[in-house]
Design a protein around this motif. Structure first.
Motif, PDB file in Angstrom:
ATOM      1  N   TYR A  94     -22.225 -22.952   0.383  1.00 57.46           N
ATOM      2  CA  TYR A  94     -21.259 -21.866   0.981  1.00 57.46           C
ATOM      3  C   TYR A  94     -20.090 -22.259   0.017  1.00 57.46           C
ATOM      4  O   TYR A  94     -19.497 -23.295   0.023  1.00 57.46           O
ATOM      5  N   TRP A 111     -15.472 -17.980   5.541  1.00 58.55           N
ATOM      6  CA  TRP A 111     -16.938 -18.533   4.898  1.00 58.55           C
ATOM      7  C   TRP A 111     -17.501 -17.089   3.945  1.00 58.55           C
ATOM      8  O   TRP A 111     -17.328 -16.100   4.593  1.00 58.55           O
ATOM      9  N   GLY A 114     -24.074 -17.978   1.896  1.00 62.97           N
ATOM     10  CA  GLY A 114     -24.778 -19.206   0.989  1.00 62.97           C
ATOM     11  C   GLY A 114     -25.636 -18.446  -0.068  1.00 62.97           C
ATOM     12  O   GLY A 114     -26.019 -17.581  -0.277  1.00 62.97           O
TER      13      GLY A 114
END
Length: 121
Positions: A94, A111, A114
């Motif tokens: 990530y 974030w 991923g």
């Protein structure tokens, strides 16, 4: 803030991969860009970070000498060059960013999605 990670895949042990993280949504002066990973059955862990302004880097001990984080300001992109991959490096990777004055995990920590890295022995 949007973070788009790419570059994962299936490789054999000893191979190399380069992950990319395209960042958008704001200017990143005063921000730190980072890579984290989460392996099967493991907690998410810090891999590397780079300060956007001056390029100062930090790498986890487990990847020092094998992984290198870098950034291209002209492309608003952060890279993670991974060499000599080991089976234990297999994880979802990530990208993330935060203002330099805050810690990872603060409410100002963003974030990306991923990208999966699989390493066969």
């Amino acid at each position: 803030v949007q973070l788009q990670a790419s570059g994962g895949g299936l490789v054999q042990a000893g191979a190399s991969l380069r992950l990319s993280c395209a960042a958008s949504g704001r200017t990143f002066n005063g921000y730190v860009m980072g890579w984290f990973r989460q392996g099967p059955g493991k907690e998410r862990e810090f891999v590397a970070s780079i300060t956007w302004n001056d390029g100062n880097t930090l790498h986890a001990d487990s990847v020092k000498g094998r992984f290198t984080i870098s950034r291209d300001k002209t492309k608003n992109t952060v890279y993670l060059q991974m060499n000599n991959l080991k089976p234990e490096d297999a994880a979802v990777y990530y990208c993330a960013t935060r203002p330099i004055m805050y810690d990872w995990g603060s409410p100002n920590h963003y974030w990306g999605q991923g990208t999966l890295v699989t390493v066969s022995s």
